[in-house]
Design a protein around this motif. Structure first.
Motif, mmCIF file in Angstrom:
data_model
loop_
_atom_site.group_PDB
_atom_site.id
_atom_site.type_symbol
_atom_site.label_atom_id
_atom_site.label_comp_id
_atom_site.label_asym_id
_atom_site.label_seq_id
_atom_site.Cartn_x
_atom_site.Cartn_y
_atom_site.Cartn_z
ATOM 1 N N ALA A 29 0.832 -1.203 0.000
ATOM 2 C CA ALA A 29 0.000 0.000 0.000
ATOM 3 C C ALA A 29 0.869 1.257 0.000
ATOM 4 O O ALA A 29 0.548 2.248 -0.658
ATOM 5 N N HIS A 30 1.977 1.204 0.717
ATOM 6 C CA HIS A 30 2.885 2.359 0.772
ATOM 7 C C HIS A 30 3.378 2.742 -0.625
ATOM 8 O O HIS A 30 3.412 3.913 -0.982
ATOM 9 N N PHE A 31 3.742 1.755 -1.401
ATOM 10 C CA PHE A 31 4.292 2.050 -2.714
ATOM 11 C C PHE A 31 3.226 2.361 -3.753
ATOM 12 O O PHE A 31 3.519 2.923 -4.793
ATOM 13 N N ARG A 32 1.993 2.024 -3.455
ATOM 14 C CA ARG A 32 0.892 2.422 -4.335
ATOM 15 C C ARG A 32 0.389 3.809 -3.967
ATOM 16 O O ARG A 32 -0.362 4.418 -4.706
ATOM 17 N N ASP A 33 0.796 4.321 -2.778
ATOM 18 C CA ASP A 33 0.370 5.625 -2.279
ATOM 19 C C ASP A 33 -1.152 5.751 -2.238
ATOM 20 O O ASP A 33 -1.724 6.750 -2.600
ATOM 21 N N ARG A 34 -1.793 4.686 -1.818
ATOM 22 C CA ARG A 34 -3.253 4.731 -1.728
ATOM 23 C C ARG A 34 -3.735 4.484 -0.310
ATOM 24 O O ARG A 34 -4.921 4.511 -0.061
#
Length: 174
Positions: free
Chosen positions: A80-85
């Motif tokens: 989720a962190h790397f999707r910034d969602r």
């Protein structure tokens, strides 16, 4: 340790049987069995007991459950962190109840695509969640200087002492 194997392990325990876990996860029974066997071989312990009433964890399997859940939560948070969602925020009780809601409303207006997962709890619980990577940001009344984290003062609040009036003939509070 393979995270898919841990997912299979938890699914078998959650659903009580290999058959039900296979149906619910869309994985074949042989694949689930193989995942569990590989995990047991890697850890050199039995993890699941098959019984007539269903599958139960061995003592070692029971000990693995919180680690497996934590690893899978951490994987979810990392993705989720790397999707910034998604943003996990933990706040101490007073901050989470009285101060943070207005800031969160403003943030949601500016970044509506970001899902916020909010946790309000006591300070030790929030610090523990931060250490276990269950949240990305902790907003607390105090910080104990744990290694590996950076703390920044956010705001200062005046502390007011409130006491009952002095009884007749007693000394006032000094």
């Amino acid at each position: 340790m393979n995270l898919r194997h841990l997912e299979s392990f938890l699914a078998v325990l959650r659903h009580g049987s290999y058959r039900e876990a296979a149906t619910r996860t869309g994985t074949s029974q042989p694949a689930l069995s193989q995942h569990i066997r590989k995990l047991e071989a890697e850890l050199c312990v039995g993890l699941i007991q098959r019984q007539h009433s269903g599958c139960k964890p061995t003592p070692e399997g029971l000990a693995l459950v919180p680690y497996a859940e934590s690893l899978l939560r951490t994987e979810k948070r990392a993705r989720a962190h790397f999707r910034d969602r998604s943003l996990g925020i933990g706040a101490g009780t007073n901050i989470g109840v009285y101060l943070l809601p207005a800031y969160l409303k403003d943030f949601r207006t500016r970044k509506p695509e970001t899902e916020i997962e909010m946790t309000v709890d006591n300070n030790p619980a929030i610090a523990r969640r931060l250490e276990e990577a269950q949240i990305e940001v902790a907003i607390m009344e105090w910080w104990d200087g744990r290694r590996g984290f950076t703390a920044h003062p956010w705001r200062r609040e005046e502390l007011v002492l409130i006491i009952p009036p002095a009884k007749k003939g007693s000394e006032p509070f000094k």
